[in-house]
Design a protein around this motif. Sequence first.
Motif, PDB file in Angstrom:
ATOM      1  N   THR A 255     -69.951  76.424  27.782  1.00  0.00           N
ATOM      2  CA  THR A 255     -70.347  76.685  29.167  1.00  0.00           C
ATOM      3  C   THR A 255     -71.254  75.580  29.694  1.00  0.00           C
ATOM      4  OG1 THR A 255     -72.168  78.061  28.343  1.00  0.00           O
ATOM      5  CG2 THR A 255     -70.118  79.183  28.940  1.00  0.00           C
ATOM      6  N   ALA A 261     -63.448  74.616  33.144  1.00  0.00           N
ATOM      7  CA  ALA A 261     -63.703  75.792  33.984  1.00  0.00           C
ATOM      8  C   ALA A 261     -62.741  76.923  33.618  1.00  0.00           C
ATOM      9  CB  ALA A 261     -63.577  75.418  35.457  1.00  0.00           C
ATOM     10  N   TYR A 291     -71.206  73.418  40.448  1.00  0.00           N
ATOM     11  CA  TYR A 291     -70.775  73.842  39.111  1.00  0.00           C
ATOM     12  C   TYR A 291     -69.714  74.915  39.223  1.00  0.00           C
ATOM     13  CZ  TYR A 291     -70.812  75.954  34.473  1.00  0.00           C
ATOM     14  OH  TYR A 291     -70.434  76.452  33.252  1.00  0.00           O
ATOM     15  N   SER A 293     -67.518  77.398  36.897  1.00  0.00           N
ATOM     16  CA  SER A 293     -67.566  77.919  35.517  1.00  0.00           C
ATOM     17  C   SER A 293     -66.166  78.131  34.956  1.00  0.00           C
ATOM     18  CB  SER A 293     -68.345  79.220  35.480  1.00  0.00           C
ATOM     19  OG  SER A 293     -67.646  80.238  36.139  1.00  0.00           O
TER      20      SER A 293
END
Length: 293
Positions: A255, A261, A291, A293
């Motif tokens: 992570t 992602a 960002y 994820s």
Amino acid sequence: MIVREKPGLWDLLTALRGSIVPRVVGPVLILGIVAALVVFLDRMTGLAPHLDGSSFAVFGIGLSLFLGFRNNAAYDRWWEARRLWGGLLADMRSLAREVEVFLADRPTRDRVLREALVFLHAHRLNLRRLSPRASGQEEVATAAHPPDAALDLVNATLAAAHRDGRLDGFGARALSARLASMALQQAGCERIANSPLPFVYSLLIYRTTYLYCLLLPLALIGTTGWMTPVFVAVVAYMFLGLAEVTEELSHPFATSLNGIALDAICRAAEISLAPHLGEDPPEPLRPVNHYLS
């Protein structure tokens, strides 16, 4: 994964999120301070030895080759992991189309697709060493290997449909081949996750980098004087920064800011399968502070 446009001059100077600076600022400052102490010792006592810079050029070339090799190996792992997850997404979309062709029974179709989504999320959580319960995957939470258990559920549903005559032999073969492709992509991801780059590479590179930066002031003090700490800090940032980048890229499922992602890919699968399930597709995940994820 950091998602942003090509940085401008101001971003180049100030951007920290997605930069390697927070991870190397401590060692860089320490090496700069050591270089300043060497310059101070040389100015006060003249005891610091002055080394020939040509030997450091050879040393630096060797270190660059080590770093280049490790960077290539780490990026290959990252790119293969992204390709495998792209293949999984394509398999999920193909599975949704194929079950509509081969399975006339709507409840069975929906069950297959929902179990396939359970597999995808269980696979994501397994690669990140998270519990299936973290995403509500109670169906496979107690299994020894949740992704395999989820894929077995899909297989069991298709096998039952074939035995009951709801799925003909050709359809069973085509869907079994699709599950085999998904299992192959899964195994490729697990191979990457369970086979890190050999520790000896990291040990060699970090030891060599610190040794090079600690000795570098002795080759610079004769020409750069009190600017030596600045040059040492720049060199340390370059070599340590590249080493840290390769460390992140070698763990593509983490992570971290440069990890793949996986959440966004799983959401893309949910969006693709929603029309086949008769549901409204969810919103795609958006980057938060650059960002995704």
